[in-house]
Design a protein around this motif. Structure first.
Motif, mmCIF file in Angstrom:
data_model
loop_
_atom_site.group_PDB
_atom_site.id
_atom_site.type_symbol
_atom_site.label_atom_id
_atom_site.label_comp_id
_atom_site.label_asym_id
_atom_site.label_seq_id
_atom_site.Cartn_x
_atom_site.Cartn_y
_atom_site.Cartn_z
ATOM 1 N N TRP A 268 2.238 13.329 1.760
ATOM 2 C CA TRP A 268 2.184 12.616 3.038
ATOM 3 C C TRP A 268 1.708 11.174 2.889
ATOM 4 C CZ3 TRP A 268 -2.902 11.324 4.003
ATOM 5 C CH2 TRP A 268 -3.863 12.066 3.319
ATOM 6 N N MET A 269 1.015 10.860 1.773
ATOM 7 C CA MET A 269 0.550 9.487 1.587
ATOM 8 C C MET A 269 1.662 8.588 1.075
ATOM 9 S SD MET A 269 -3.237 9.798 0.014
ATOM 10 C CE MET A 269 -3.909 8.396 0.889
ATOM 11 N N TYR A 270 2.716 9.189 0.567
ATOM 12 C CA TYR A 270 3.764 8.391 -0.058
ATOM 13 C C TYR A 270 5.014 8.309 0.795
ATOM 14 C CZ TYR A 270 0.655 8.689 -3.995
ATOM 15 O OH TYR A 270 -0.459 8.583 -4.793
ATOM 16 N N LYS A 271 5.020 9.036 1.926
ATOM 17 C CA LYS A 271 6.186 8.985 2.814
ATOM 18 C C LYS A 271 5.962 7.917 3.861
ATOM 19 C CE LYS A 271 7.843 13.680 2.356
ATOM 20 N NZ LYS A 271 7.874 15.011 2.943
ATOM 21 N N LYS A 272 6.988 7.117 4.064
ATOM 22 C CA LYS A 272 6.844 6.078 5.093
ATOM 23 C C LYS A 272 8.008 6.161 6.062
ATOM 24 C CE LYS A 272 3.085 3.785 5.015
ATOM 25 N NZ LYS A 272 2.289 4.826 4.566
ATOM 26 N N TRP B 91 -2.731 14.762 6.751
ATOM 27 C CA TRP B 91 -2.204 15.673 5.725
ATOM 28 C C TRP B 91 -1.426 16.845 6.344
ATOM 29 C CZ3 TRP B 91 -7.199 15.085 7.230
ATOM 30 C CH2 TRP B 91 -7.835 16.188 7.770
ATOM 31 N N LEU B 92 -1.411 16.923 7.667
ATOM 32 C CA LEU B 92 -0.677 17.994 8.343
ATOM 33 C C LEU B 92 0.561 17.434 9.022
ATOM 34 C CD1 LEU B 92 -3.670 19.852 10.080
ATOM 35 C CD2 LEU B 92 -2.559 20.431 7.911
ATOM 36 N N PRO B 140 2.099 12.331 10.418
ATOM 37 C CA PRO B 140 1.707 11.323 11.400
ATOM 38 C C PRO B 140 2.011 9.881 10.981
ATOM 39 C CG PRO B 140 0.024 12.989 11.281
ATOM 40 C CD PRO B 140 1.039 13.334 10.223
ATOM 41 N N ASN B 141 1.788 9.533 9.702
ATOM 42 C CA ASN B 141 1.990 8.123 9.340
ATOM 43 C C ASN B 141 3.460 7.728 9.282
ATOM 44 O OD1 ASN B 141 2.738 9.311 6.979
ATOM 45 N ND2 ASN B 141 1.304 8.232 5.668
ATOM 46 N N MET B 147 4.460 7.927 19.493
ATOM 47 C CA MET B 147 4.732 9.307 19.074
ATOM 48 C C MET B 147 3.450 9.990 18.608
ATOM 49 S SD MET B 147 7.704 10.147 19.687
ATOM 50 C CE MET B 147 9.238 10.684 18.999
ATOM 51 N N GLN B 148 2.615 9.242 17.894
ATOM 52 C CA GLN B 148 1.353 9.828 17.417
ATOM 53 C C GLN B 148 0.496 10.281 18.591
ATOM 54 O OE1 GLN B 148 -0.818 7.432 14.611
ATOM 55 N NE2 GLN B 148 0.980 7.088 13.318
#
Lengths: 272, 283
Positions: A268-272, B91-92, B140-141, B147-148
């Protein structure tokens, strides 16, 4: 636009502050950065400016590493050093992570342990060698203990800081959903801090390797650090070079392994 | 209308001695069941503090806050909260974030197996209601700010809270996204029959959403005045331009300005103009 101008514009675009670089260009610069010192080293050694005793050439180092491997016990040295580093490092991680987690989560624990840890971490690990020999003896455990002393206290403080950086809103959101304290620690704080924790482990792993040489001062008779120290006695500068470079290469490999784990575990840290 | 939240002689002080700051002084307020109340006021007026006290994240120095007649003691699943930002779990995935409260013991205690099935259906229903279907497996990111916030609202609504506390939830969004979110949250409040307490610094937003607008004043933080909003129940964006709406907006803005103790220094502006003119003359 003339082709000259085009090249100039492209060159200029590389130096944009915090700009982007294509993967190919990045690799070219990285390779350049590695090759220049290597070439300089080689240049100095063939020019004859410096005595080979002071500055052996790259080829001397490679051939020395080869004989070290063939006629001596290079693979055993690598193995035993890696084992010492990993054992000392693992021991400190296993203790530092829960303690740092508690310091970063509960104020009384912080008050009790953080000033103490801060105090101890300024004591030079090297100065503990006589005590360690006295307490743990001179076998493997003493080397592991030195590496532990060198990394543990720093690691505790870094873990505590990682835990404190978990945004308070993430914690408060869980509170308003009715989470208990234990649930907040296990379901919010730990998963939220995990990526930072893995980075902390990666950085402290580097320190564990620097303490290896110190640890192998302690009545060792094998290992990369020990071999470097012994080579000094016999003025085998090529072997010193080989040992240092090998430690660098092993460190680099482990570092890359940590980075790979990071990408794999925290997609999730690497998806943008 | 029955009373849902009753705030009596609420007092909150931060710090002690000479440095003590009175964040809330003698706040008395009743909020009805299924009411939508908005709070505005100059910075430091204690509107966020009051909301956090209702949520149980802060405790009062004296006085009481009751929900359905029972005094609150810390956070509870009956009162959900939506924050301005950084409250989602990066992370979810969207779905996992929304279902977060279901892995908590507090959310499971009284559930039978058919309740669990219903809750699963509820997560899907909320994802649909919030228009999150196409991003349900995203992190989320990967989402825009609007949307968030939809995810944060859906997550808060999952355990069917009776009260939804919102702390400037749309403060970081652009104007167009906000309009969309306004109509969405009004719709949700009707469907879910939730009592909503909404803190904002945007007066227009406060009037458009609220049945009542509570104006708070700083130093010490207190309730200054309460405005009843006379808009048709079914809101529509054009109402923001109606004379009645603008009049009320002006009245509230003026009142906030009066209580803020801050104003434009016209004398200073005049001096700046003169100086600039002199410099131009000299050249």
């Amino acid at each position: 636009m003339s082709s000259r101008n085009k090249i100039l514009a492209r060159w200029d675009s590389l130096w944009v502050i915090r700009g982007e670089l294509s993967r190919r260009t990045y690799l070219m610069f990285a390779l350049f950065g590695m090759l220049v010192p290597l070439a300089a080293w080689w240049g100095v050694s063939v020019s004859g400016w410096m005595d080979k005793v002071f500055m052996p050439g790259p080829m001397d180092v490679v051939s020395r590493a080869y004989t070290w491997f063939m006629e001596d016990e290079l693979s055993h040295d690598i193995w035993i050093s890696t084992y010492r580093v990993l054992a000392g490092f693992t021991l400190s991680a296993v203790l530092a992570i829960p303690i740092g987690l508690m310091i970063g989560t509960y104020r009384p624990v912080q008050a009790m342990l953080e000033p103490l840890t801060d105090f101890i971490r300024y004591m030079p690990a090297v100065a503990f060698i006589p005590l360690v020999m006295l307490w743990v003896g001179i076998d493997e455990s003493s080397k592991i203990a030195i590496i532990f002393i060198g990394t543990f206290f720093q690691m505790v403080l870094m873990v505590a800081e990682d835990v404190r950086r978990v945004p308070i809103t993430q914690i408060e959101a869980a509170q308003t959903m009715g989470a208990s304290r234990a649930e907040i620690v296990s379901l919010v704080i730990v998963p939220s801090a995990k990526p930072a924790l893995l980075d902390t482990l990666r950085v402290t792993m580097g320190w564990a390797w620097t303490y290896l040489v110190v640890a192998e001062l302690v009545a060792a008779n094998s290992g990369l650090g020990y071999s470097i120290l012994r080579a000094q006695r016999f003025m085998q500068t090529d072997k010193i070079f080989a040992g240092i470079i090998l430690i660098g290469l092993i460190g680099l490999t482990i570092d890359q392994l940590f980075r790979w784990l990071h990408r794999r575990n925290f997609p999730w840290m690497y998806k943008k | 209308m029955t009373t849902k939240i009753s705030i009596q002689a609420a007092h909150k002080t931060f710090g002690s001695g000479e440095k003590a700051i009175v964040a809330l002084q003698e706040v008395n307020l009743e909020i009805g069941s299924n009411e939508f109340v908005t709070f505005v006021g100059a910075s430091g007026c204690g509107k966020s503090t009051l909301l956090r006290c209702i949520g149980g994240l802060e405790s009062l120095s004296s006085g009481s806050i009751k929900v359905d007649g029972a005094e609150i003691n810390g956070p509870g699943v009956d009162r959900a909260m939506v924050f301005q930002h950084y409250s989602l779990y990066p992370w979810l995935t969207v779905t996992e974030n929304i279902k977060f409260s279901r892995q908590l013991r507090a959310g499971r205690e009284e559930l039978t197996s058919s309740d669990v099935e219903a809750a699963s259906g509820r997560a899907d229903a909320l994802i649909n209601l919030m228009g999150l279907n196409h991003v349900r497996d995203a992190y989320p990111n990967q989402l825009s700010g609007g949307m968030q916030q939809r995810v944060a609202i859906a997550r808060a609504l999952l355990p069917r809270p009776q009260i939804l506390l919102m702390d400037e939830p749309f403060g970081a969004l652009d104007a167009q996204t906000r309009e969309v979110m306004h109509d969405m949250i009004l719709h949700v409040s009707k469907l879910e029959k939730t009592t909503i307490v909404f803190v904002t610094h945007d007066v227009e937003e406060a009037i458009y959403l609220g049945q009542r607008v509570v104006v708070m004043a700083p130093r010490p933080g207190r309730v200054d005045s309460i405005y009843q909003v006379d808009l048709p129940e079914q809101r529509d964006q054009d109402m923001k331009l109606a004379p009645g709406f603008l009049q009320q907006k002006k009245a509230i803005l003026t009142r906030i300005r009066e209580t803020a103790g801050m104003h434009t220094d016209y004398e200073l502006l005049e001096r700046m103009t003169q100086q600039a003119a002199q410099q131009n003359d000299m050249q």
